[in-house]
Design a protein around this motif. Sequence first.
Motif, PDB file in Angstrom:
ATOM      1  N   LEU A   1      14.460  -1.224  -8.676  1.00  0.00           N
ATOM      2  CA  LEU A   1      14.650  -0.551  -7.394  1.00  0.00           C
ATOM      3  C   LEU A   1      15.044   0.917  -7.541  1.00  0.00           C
ATOM      4  O   LEU A   1      14.598   1.758  -6.759  1.00  0.00           O
ATOM      5  N   GLN A   2      15.874   1.231  -8.525  1.00  0.00           N
ATOM      6  CA  GLN A   2      16.314   2.620  -8.668  1.00  0.00           C
ATOM      7  C   GLN A   2      15.293   3.470  -9.411  1.00  0.00           C
ATOM      8  O   GLN A   2      14.994   4.595  -8.997  1.00  0.00           O
ATOM      9  N   GLU A   3      14.773   2.949 -10.508  1.00  0.00           N
ATOM     10  CA  GLU A   3      13.813   3.747 -11.278  1.00  0.00           C
ATOM     11  C   GLU A   3      12.375   3.496 -10.818  1.00  0.00           C
ATOM     12  O   GLU A   3      11.572   4.424 -10.761  1.00  0.00           O
ATOM     13  N   GLY A   4      12.047   2.244 -10.478  1.00  0.00           N
ATOM     14  CA  GLY A   4      10.685   1.935 -10.057  1.00  0.00           C
ATOM     15  C   GLY A   4      10.353   2.437  -8.665  1.00  0.00           C
ATOM     16  O   GLY A   4       9.243   2.921  -8.414  1.00  0.00           O
ATOM     17  N   PHE A   5      11.332   2.337  -7.729  1.00  0.00           N
ATOM     18  CA  PHE A   5      11.084   2.740  -6.346  1.00  0.00           C
ATOM     19  C   PHE A   5      11.895   3.966  -5.935  1.00  0.00           C
ATOM     20  O   PHE A   5      11.834   4.382  -4.777  1.00  0.00           O
ATOM     21  N   GLY A   6      12.663   4.534  -6.855  1.00  0.00           N
ATOM     22  CA  GLY A   6      13.366   5.786  -6.585  1.00  0.00           C
ATOM     23  C   GLY A   6      14.548   5.685  -5.647  1.00  0.00           C
ATOM     24  O   GLY A   6      14.940   6.685  -5.032  1.00  0.00           O
ATOM     25  N   LEU A   7      15.154   4.503  -5.509  1.00  0.00           N
ATOM     26  CA  LEU A   7      16.321   4.369  -4.635  1.00  0.00           C
ATOM     27  C   LEU A   7      17.554   4.986  -5.285  1.00  0.00           C
ATOM     28  O   LEU A   7      17.708   4.962  -6.510  1.00  0.00           O
ATOM     29  N   SER A   8      18.417   5.514  -4.462  1.00  0.00           N
ATOM     30  CA  SER A   8      19.673   6.062  -4.973  1.00  0.00           C
ATOM     31  C   SER A   8      20.641   4.925  -5.289  1.00  0.00           C
ATOM     32  O   SER A   8      20.428   3.774  -4.887  1.00  0.00           O
ATOM     33  N   SER A   9      21.725   5.257  -5.982  1.00  0.00           N
ATOM     34  CA  SER A   9      22.741   4.250  -6.290  1.00  0.00           C
ATOM     35  C   SER A   9      23.329   3.658  -5.016  1.00  0.00           C
ATOM     36  O   SER A   9      23.571   2.448  -4.929  1.00  0.00           O
ATOM     37  N   HIS A  10      23.533   4.486  -4.005  1.00  0.00           N
ATOM     38  CA  HIS A  10      24.094   4.005  -2.736  1.00  0.00           C
ATOM     39  C   HIS A  10      23.103   3.080  -2.030  1.00  0.00           C
ATOM     40  O   HIS A  10      23.493   2.026  -1.499  1.00  0.00           O
ATOM     41  N   GLN A  11      21.818   3.454  -2.008  1.00  0.00           N
ATOM     42  CA  GLN A  11      20.814   2.615  -1.370  1.00  0.00           C
ATOM     43  C   GLN A  11      20.690   1.271  -2.085  1.00  0.00           C
ATOM     44  O   GLN A  11      20.566   0.225  -1.451  1.00  0.00           O
ATOM     45  N   PHE A  12      20.724   1.328  -3.419  1.00  0.00           N
ATOM     46  CA  PHE A  12      20.656   0.088  -4.181  1.00  0.00           C
ATOM     47  C   PHE A  12      21.835  -0.829  -3.858  1.00  0.00           C
ATOM     48  O   PHE A  12      21.672  -2.035  -3.661  1.00  0.00           O
ATOM     49  N   SER A  13      23.037  -0.274  -3.800  1.00  0.00           N
ATOM     50  CA  SER A  13      24.224  -1.080  -3.503  1.00  0.00           C
ATOM     51  C   SER A  13      24.114  -1.731  -2.129  1.00  0.00           C
ATOM     52  O   SER A  13      24.497  -2.888  -1.941  1.00  0.00           O
ATOM     53  N   LEU A  14      23.563  -0.997  -1.154  1.00  0.00           N
ATOM     54  CA  LEU A  14      23.404  -1.533   0.187  1.00  0.00           C
ATOM     55  C   LEU A  14      22.416  -2.696   0.194  1.00  0.00           C
ATOM     56  O   LEU A  14      22.681  -3.756   0.781  1.00  0.00           O
ATOM     57  N   LEU A  15      21.273  -2.527  -0.473  1.00  0.00           N
ATOM     58  CA  LEU A  15      20.287  -3.597  -0.526  1.00  0.00           C
ATOM     59  C   LEU A  15      20.818  -4.795  -1.307  1.00  0.00           C
ATOM     60  O   LEU A  15      20.547  -5.947  -0.956  1.00  0.00           O
ATOM     61  N   PHE A  16      21.579  -4.533  -2.350  1.00  0.00           N
ATOM     62  CA  PHE A  16      22.174  -5.617  -3.125  1.00  0.00           C
ATOM     63  C   PHE A  16      23.127  -6.427  -2.250  1.00  0.00           C
ATOM     64  O   PHE A  16      23.196  -7.660  -2.343  1.00  0.00           O
ATOM     65  N   ALA A  17      23.865  -5.732  -1.400  1.00  0.00           N
ATOM     66  CA  ALA A  17      24.781  -6.419  -0.487  1.00  0.00           C
ATOM     67  C   ALA A  17      24.015  -7.273   0.524  1.00  0.00           C
ATOM     68  O   ALA A  17      24.420  -8.397   0.843  1.00  0.00           O
ATOM     69  N   LEU A  18      22.896  -6.755   1.038  1.00  0.00           N
ATOM     70  CA  LEU A  18      22.094  -7.526   1.988  1.00  0.00           C
ATOM     71  C   LEU A  18      21.555  -8.797   1.347  1.00  0.00           C
ATOM     72  O   LEU A  18      21.528  -9.865   1.974  1.00  0.00           O
ATOM     73  N   ASN A  19      21.135  -8.700   0.095  1.00  0.00           N
ATOM     74  CA  ASN A  19      20.674  -9.894  -0.603  1.00  0.00           C
ATOM     75  C   ASN A  19      21.831 -10.849  -0.877  1.00  0.00           C
ATOM     76  O   ASN A  19      21.646 -12.071  -0.917  1.00  0.00           O
ATOM     77  N   GLY A  20      23.032 -10.295  -1.061  1.00  0.00           N
ATOM     78  CA  GLY A  20      24.213 -11.139  -1.212  1.00  0.00           C
ATOM     79  C   GLY A  20      24.464 -11.989   0.016  1.00  0.00           C
ATOM     80  O   GLY A  20      24.948 -13.121  -0.081  1.00  0.00           O
ATOM     81  N   ILE A  21      24.129 -11.457   1.189  1.00  0.00           N
ATOM     82  CA  ILE A  21      24.262 -12.236   2.421  1.00  0.00           C
ATOM     83  C   ILE A  21      23.364 -13.468   2.362  1.00  0.00           C
ATOM     84  O   ILE A  21      23.734 -14.559   2.800  1.00  0.00           O
ATOM     85  N   GLY A  22      22.155 -13.313   1.796  1.00  0.00           N
ATOM     86  CA  GLY A  22      21.261 -14.455   1.636  1.00  0.00           C
ATOM     87  C   GLY A  22      21.858 -15.519   0.730  1.00  0.00           C
ATOM     88  O   GLY A  22      21.770 -16.716   1.013  1.00  0.00           O
TER      89      GLY A  22
END
Length: 422
Positions: free
Chosen positions: A260-281
Amino acid sequence: MTTPTDAPTHSPTTVDHARTAAPAYRPNAKYVLLLGMMCALPAISNDIYLPSLPDVARDLGTSATAAQLTMTAMMLGGAVGQLVIGPLSDRFGRRAPVLVGVALHILTSLLCAVVTGVEMLIALRVAQGFFNASATVVAMAVIRDRFVGADASRLISRLMLVIGIAPLFAPSVGGLIAGEWGWRAVFVGLGAFGAFLWVVCWRRLPETLPAARRRDGGLRTALRGYRTLLRDRHFLALAIMPGLGNAVLMSYVIGSPFVLQEGFGLSSHQFSLLFALNGIGLVAGAQVNAALVRKVAPIRIIRVVLPASLGMTLALLVVCATGFGGLPLLLVMLWLVLALVNFAPPNASALALSRHGEIAGTAAAMIGATQAAISGVISPLSGFLGGDAVAMAVVMVGSSMAALAVLALATPAYRRGGGWTG
């Protein structure tokens, strides 16, 4: 009626679901929170460190694969640690092993903060995993001391609500700490969390294994207990399934920072947010399972969920290989895959523990060690296969396929008249 604390060993051919008597103890929220924090210690030790992996690779002058090995090292150390600590908890009780283990986790966390090379960091992470395994194996043994069957499965699923806080908040906390003070400060934070957990265990963790039920003897007694478990092929099948389920999760955990960070260029903050959303799952799936086992036998849930998980990971692989739907569809598929991850492991673990209540610590250690070893060996394969989204999905598919094969071939779950009414 047999009570949960003195249930005899089940025969190797059946899981006696009728033996799941009403528990003698009803856990309150504080009790669940304590056991959840203990189970979550290894997850927090990995997840809080996730956003720092690229920084670790750059700072220590190493590759992304070597940086990922610092994650795998802790899981493999945890596998060995559980095998050692489990029998010790059957011999000396539940409190002493966890207090010693968490204290040494604190020490190794602080040493990780001052390393100068990736080799030393890998070695210390092995030690860290070994020592913080004490928290997980003791928590599982405490559950088996008081619960069996559906009651145990429901409690383990409730613990996932606490354990799920790790993927929800740990990467964000770790990213904030690393952003302000660097990745080394993350390990200082881990040491501080370990100190907090030690104090809580010292003050609040009850001793659930009275002296009269402790197993005398040393290495020979421990080996005899493991020999008993190794001869029970249905126990082994049940113990393997949580490891393969965790391999699906850890393939995502280890691979996602780079995908997500290197392949899709997400920032560390964006990655943490998406990781949290998946944690909800993850959390949502565990809570649905906790409600479901009140009406549906654990083995019936496993029979349905494992084929569904395989189908979902195959769909994820298609999305990754074709690029269809781009990042949005990839994230949706990841969420659905992860939402199914926490159905099978609590049920398989509870059924496995119910077979050997007289050596609950050893049985919990075998389950935990198998889980850590399998996920530790399988999950980094995505890095060796290229580290991209396709590699991550291939490992998830392979793990899901293996879990279904174990259930179908090594247990009577799909056989008519197999005797497994679970």
